[in-house]
Design a protein around this motif. Structure first.
Motif, mmCIF file in Angstrom:
data_model
loop_
_atom_site.group_PDB
_atom_site.id
_atom_site.type_symbol
_atom_site.label_atom_id
_atom_site.label_comp_id
_atom_site.label_asym_id
_atom_site.label_seq_id
_atom_site.Cartn_x
_atom_site.Cartn_y
_atom_site.Cartn_z
ATOM 1 N N UNK A 445 -15.293 -18.914 -1.665
ATOM 2 C CA UNK A 445 -14.921 -17.518 -1.550
ATOM 3 C C UNK A 445 -16.076 -16.819 -0.857
ATOM 4 N N UNK A 446 -15.755 -16.030 0.151
ATOM 5 C CA UNK A 446 -16.838 -15.563 0.991
ATOM 6 C C UNK A 446 -16.822 -14.060 1.199
ATOM 7 N N UNK A 447 -15.689 -13.439 0.859
ATOM 8 C CA UNK A 447 -15.671 -11.995 1.034
ATOM 9 C C UNK A 447 -14.363 -11.383 0.607
ATOM 10 N N UNK A 448 -14.406 -10.080 0.376
ATOM 11 C CA UNK A 448 -13.204 -9.334 0.038
ATOM 12 C C UNK A 448 -12.961 -8.281 1.108
ATOM 13 N N UNK A 449 -11.705 -7.909 1.294
ATOM 14 C CA UNK A 449 -11.417 -6.966 2.365
ATOM 15 C C UNK A 449 -10.069 -6.312 2.148
ATOM 16 N N UNK A 450 -9.749 -5.405 3.021
ATOM 17 C CA UNK A 450 -8.433 -4.791 2.961
ATOM 18 C C UNK A 450 -8.337 -3.616 3.915
ATOM 19 N N UNK A 451 -7.169 -2.995 3.900
ATOM 20 C CA UNK A 451 -6.982 -1.763 4.669
ATOM 21 C C UNK A 451 -7.036 -0.619 3.661
ATOM 22 N N UNK A 452 -7.917 0.356 3.924
ATOM 23 C CA UNK A 452 -8.058 1.459 2.974
ATOM 24 C C UNK A 452 -6.710 2.116 2.712
ATOM 25 N N UNK A 453 -6.460 2.413 1.470
ATOM 26 C CA UNK A 453 -5.238 3.111 1.087
ATOM 27 C C UNK A 453 -5.238 4.497 1.745
ATOM 28 N N UNK A 454 -4.062 5.021 2.037
ATOM 29 C CA UNK A 454 -4.002 6.400 2.556
ATOM 30 C C UNK A 454 -4.612 7.378 1.548
ATOM 31 N N UNK A 455 -4.555 7.050 0.262
ATOM 32 C CA UNK A 455 -5.140 7.911 -0.773
ATOM 33 C C UNK A 455 -6.656 8.009 -0.608
ATOM 34 N N UNK A 456 -7.254 7.018 0.126
ATOM 35 C CA UNK A 456 -8.693 7.058 0.377
ATOM 36 C C UNK A 456 -8.985 7.798 1.679
ATOM 37 N N UNK A 457 -8.290 7.404 2.738
ATOM 38 C CA UNK A 457 -8.649 7.928 4.061
ATOM 39 C C UNK A 457 -8.189 9.366 4.286
#
Lengths: 503, 449
Positions: A445-457
């Protein structure tokens, strides 16, 4: 061709003059060099196989007090014999002792040896013994030994066999005493003999000085050759800390991929660290076992964020304009204003998005020191580093996130292949875990990621998709250095740090 | 069904699960999604996998109608815990194993969503033993008594709370599905995919949604009542991505041009490090968390404006460091057996309380360096400092000063543009001794720009 020093050449010459071998102290005497100089020269010569060192057992002979007296005045048998001869070749023992001024105890000794050495005969009369001298009584081996010992010590093993017997005889008579010692003897080899007989006897200089260079004298003198393969004192250069060197490498790679570095404070508000990332205020990750809170000061004003606080509060409460239902609870500004230690690098990404300098398209990263209230052990640090970043552009999608992760795995971790797994973070949806495979290490396991939720951006005023990623660089470094214990990253072991190569 | 860890991991990826252990027929998994209680039980995982693996239909949960049970809610509960709901489940004969699993799930919900029963709590009761109407009311914890389950003695509510934790109240979700409408174009834009309406609908069904209608750009669907985590379309889109397997999406490096660069702070650190390393100093890395013993006591200095943690975990990590030099001396104290001379430096942050309400915390980037060996002294450290300043193009003035950690008469304040930015000098023998060191040491610490 072996180069030898002037001292070494002198030792070789002395050895040749001494017949090829000599005890080490003789070499000092004969060569006129100091004992230590000879010892050093012999050591170097024997390393070059020009001489051989041998240890030999030696019996050193010297006179006893009584022996010293007799060495001066002559052995009792000789003294008595001389008196006898002086008195016509025949004399009673008592008269002989009187004339020789010897005490009576030497009577039997003298007569005994005169007869044993066949220097004369002993006749018995009524009251006395009468000594009859033979005409010839040459100096014998006993006297030879005494004479030599008067001026010098003798080595038993070096004497011819007849003298050896005499020495032993005198030892039995308590006139000579012996002491055994182990002698280091140096013997010249064939190579040494060749070199020694040809070595020039030029003066030798050990340090090349500015004066020698300026005067041109350096060409005339013989510069002492060093044993270049022998050990020298260790020195320790200043260098990067091994883990920081690794972090610098990661930074270089990210910059090369077009990322801009961001830096920001260690002490954050819960607002930036959690609320802006859509983590509900009673989220378990905000409890005291997951987040360090400050005691004094404990809160910060949120004034500088203006209406952002309202937008975030509404997003939590009812989704605001984001199209979300929100978490549906009453948002607390007091909770948001609490001061904490940054618990994840994502807090830095929030600050980047808030920055007035934010560029779209844009790629940003940070190596962020983060804090979690863990006890230190083999797998936990209370302070650690995260590599964290965001990519912003209207065109971005999940495939681009996978593309970024794949690039990191190959460029930063040297992975052979990658795969992706669904993951969960409160602030990204979709969320993806990166798994990288490296030959010899397997999948990790080398990393975590994602697309920011609209609630964040959206509350932050960012209207484009934001890809967010974090890399487990601590673990990657441990893997590359084969480190088992994570505490090694912050090690205070200066010896270990000094021993690390810079590669 | 695969039997090996790799194969199982691939399947449990659908529910964000990782195999923790595998022994014979028993597999234990860790579910990463902390916002999906519907998969926090074996039954929930099985229900979710049914859809993803296409092995049987997920039966919707429906409510048969009103029960003849009623609950009388006392007005006085409003400020305490205003909501209660109940449901009766009929026609199930749970096995012991099933019961255990439900109780486990209930406990997990109480601990997490119920925030250890502070926010909400759930209870299971045998329905035929309950008589209508139920009363949801407040009680004086010191007067009302009853014998709790598993006990024969009567206790007051307060006693029961003390021995059994919070009182149990009733909560149940609304079981009717929520309607949602999803735009296909949003799905494809977010995923970078080109799914057809039919494909997207199929994946949504696999993920456990019921597609009611799919026309044009719109998919109308039902979100099962147990999917309390669905707050936004993106949540449904992720489920579609999982159902189609994200590994089927082709990774693509973003086609945008950006110029990379390091932060100016990093550039400055690099310049400092270059000179310090050139001067023979070894770079070190230390913690920002420290304790008053290290930060002040061992330095024979005052505590000052130190920032304290509310919830420290270790006595050695209770405050943030107000300066760097103590960390360096601590390193030296662990290396008294190592070859001297030892020369080390660090670029790092010191953290202090700020002077104003608007700026409660003051973080300062600093450089600290120390040299320790038999001949260490002021001249050596001052000449290193001078070499540094000359090579980074900053001019300093050194003015005589007093500092409790340094030898009187051999200590200077570093002045830059009329402002004091640091200190340089021979470390006080009191400090040297406090750290268990036994050689002279000289050091400086200064703020970066």
């Amino acid at each position: 061709m072996v180069e030898i020093s002037q001292n070494e050449a002198r030792v070789l010459k002395t050895l040749i003059d001494s017949g090829g071998k000599a005890p080490i102290e003789d070499l000092a005497k004969k060569s006129g060099l100091a004992d230590s100089a000879v010892a050093r020269a012999v050591l170097n010569l024997s390393q070059n196989q020009l001489v051989k060192e041998k240890v030999e057992k030696r019996t050193e002979l010297s006179l006893t007090d009584e022996g010293r007296t007799f060495a001066r005045v002559g052995l009792p048998e000789r003294v008595i014999l001389l008196e006898v001869k002086n008195h016509g070749g025949r004399l009673s023992l008592r008269e002989a002792l009187q004339h020789a001024r010897l005490s009576e105890k030497y009577g039997s000794i003298a007569t005994g040896w005169i007869s044993r050495k066949k220097w004369g005969t002993i006749e018995k009369s009524e009251q006395d013994l009468v000594i009859v001298a033979r005409s010839d009584a040459p100096i014998d081996d006993d006297e030879e030994i005494l004479a030599r010992l008067k001026n010098d010590r003798l080595i038993l093993e070096e004497l011819p066999s007849s003298l050896k017997e005499a020495a032993l005889r005198l030892t039995r008579r308590n006139l000579v005493e012996s002491r055994v010692r182990n002698d280091r003897e140096v013997e010249i080899t064939e190579a040494g003999r060749n070199l020694g007989s040809s070595a020039p006897s030029q003066p030798e200089v050990s340090s090349l000085t500015g004066d020698l260079i300026a005067s041109g004298e350096w060409e005339k003198v013989k510069l002492r050759s060093y044993n270049v393969s022998s050990a020298v004192p260790r020195t320790f250069p200043g260098k990067y800390h091994p883990y920081l060197r690794f972090l610098r490498m990661v930074k270089r790679k990210l910059v090369a991929l077009g990322f801009r570095e961001a830096v920001d404070p260690l002490v954050e508000t819960a607002f930036i660290n959690c609320d802006c990332l859509y983590m509900p205020q009673d989220h378990p990750a905000r409890e005291i076992h997951d987040l360090y809170y400050l005691k004094d000061p404990s809160k910060a004003s949120l004034e500088e964020y203006g209406s952002l606080v309202d937008r975030v509060a509404q997003t939590h409460e009812n989704g605001w304009k984001t199209g979300s239902t929100g978490w549906r609870y009453k948002f607390s500004r007091d909770e948001a204003s609490k001061l904490i230690l940054r618990s994840h690098g994502t807090a830095l990404s929030v600050r980047t998005m808030l920055s007035k300098d934010l560029q779209v398209p844009g790629k940003y990263f940070a190596i962020a020191r983060c804090f979690r209230p863990d006890m230190l052990d083999k797998t936990h640090l209370t302070e650690f580093n995260q590599a964290e970043g965001i990519v912003l552009d209207p065109s971005l999608n999940l495939r681009n996130l996978l593309g970024i992760l794949e690039m990191f795995a190959k460029e930063v971790a040297g992975a052979d292949k990658v795969r992706f797994k669904p993951d969960y973070f409160p602030f990204t949806e979709p969320s993806v875990e990166l798994q990288a495979y490296r030959e010899g290490f397997g999948w990790m396991e080398f990393g975590g990621s994602g697309i920011f939720r609209p609630e964040v951006t959206e509350p932050l005023g960012v209207k484009v998709p934001v890809l967010a990623w974090g890399l487990g660089i601590d673990r990657l470094y441990m893997m590359s250095r084969r480190i088992q214990d994570i505490r090694q990253l912050f090690t205070s072991d200066l010896e270990w740090i000094r021993d690390q190569t810079v590669g | 069904m695969p039997r090996d860890k790799e194969g199982l991991n691939e399947i449990f990826a659908f529910v964000k699960g990782d195999v923790e252990s595998l022994e014979g027929d028993a597999v234990s998994i860790e579910v990463k999604d902390s916002n999906r209680p519907d998969i926090w039980s074996v039954e929930g995982v099985a229900r979710a996998l049914k859809g993803y693996l296409g092995v049987g239909r997920i039966r919707p949960i429906t409510i048969a109608g009103r029960s003849n049970l009623s609950v009388v809610v006392d007005k006085r509960v409003k400020p305490i815990r205003p909501f209660i709901s109940t449901a009766i489940v009929k026609g199930l004969q749970p096995t012991d194993e099933a019961l255990k699993s439900w109780i486990n799930l209930q406990e997990k919900l109480d601990q997490t969503y119920g925030r250890k029963r502070k926010r909400a709590s759930i209870g299971f009761y045998q329905s035929d033993l309950i008589q209508s109407p139920l009363s949801y009311t407040v009680a004086n914890p010191d007067i009302i008594t009853f014998a709790p389950l598993g006990s024969e003695e009567k206790q007051t509510l307060r006693e029961i709370m003390e021995t059994h934790g919070s009182p149990r109240r009733l909560l149940s979700p609304n079981l009717s599905p929520t309607r949602a409408s999803l735009r296909l174009s949003y799905v494809n834009t977010l995923l970078g995919a080109s799914l057809t309406l039919k494909e997207a609908s199929r994946f949504a069904e696999r993920a456990g949604y019921r597609v009611r209608r799919a026309t044009g750009d719109t998919i109308e669907l039902d979100i099962p009542s147990y999917r309390t985590d669905i707050m936004h379309s993106v949540d449904i889109i992720e489920d579609i991505a999982i159902a189609m397997d994200i590994n089927k999406l082709k990774p693509e490096w973003p086609r945008i041009w950006t110029v990379g660069n390091l932060a100016k702070e990093t550039d400055e650190t690099e310049s400092m490090a270059e000179i310090m390393i050139g001067l023979g100093f070894q770079e070190v890395l230390t913690y920002a968390l420290t304790s008053p013993v290290v930060d002040a006591d061992n330095m024979h200095s005052n505590k000052g404006l130190v920032v304290e943690l509310l919830n420290p975990r270790m006595t050695t990590h209770t405050t943030l460091r107000s300066w760097l030099l103590p960390s360096l001396l601590e390193i030296l104290s662990h290396n008294t057996h190592v070859d001297y001379p030892q020369k080390i430096f660090e670029v790092g942050k010191s953290i202090k309380r700020g002077e104003s309400q608007m700026q409660p915390i003051e973080e300062t980037r600093k450089l600290a360096a120390v040299t320790i060996h038999a001949g260490a002294g002021f001249t050596e450290i001052r000449s290193s400092l001078d070499a540094l300043s000359e090579n980074i193009g900053r001019t300093f003035e050194i003015r005589s000063t007093e500092h409790p950690s340094f030898l009187s008469g051999r200590c200077g304040a570093i002045i830059s543009d009329g402002r004091e930015v640091g200190v340089v000098g021979e470390v006080s023998p009191l400090v040297i001794k406090s750290w268990g060191l036994n050689l002279p040491a000289a050091a400086f610490e200064m703020e970066l720009q």
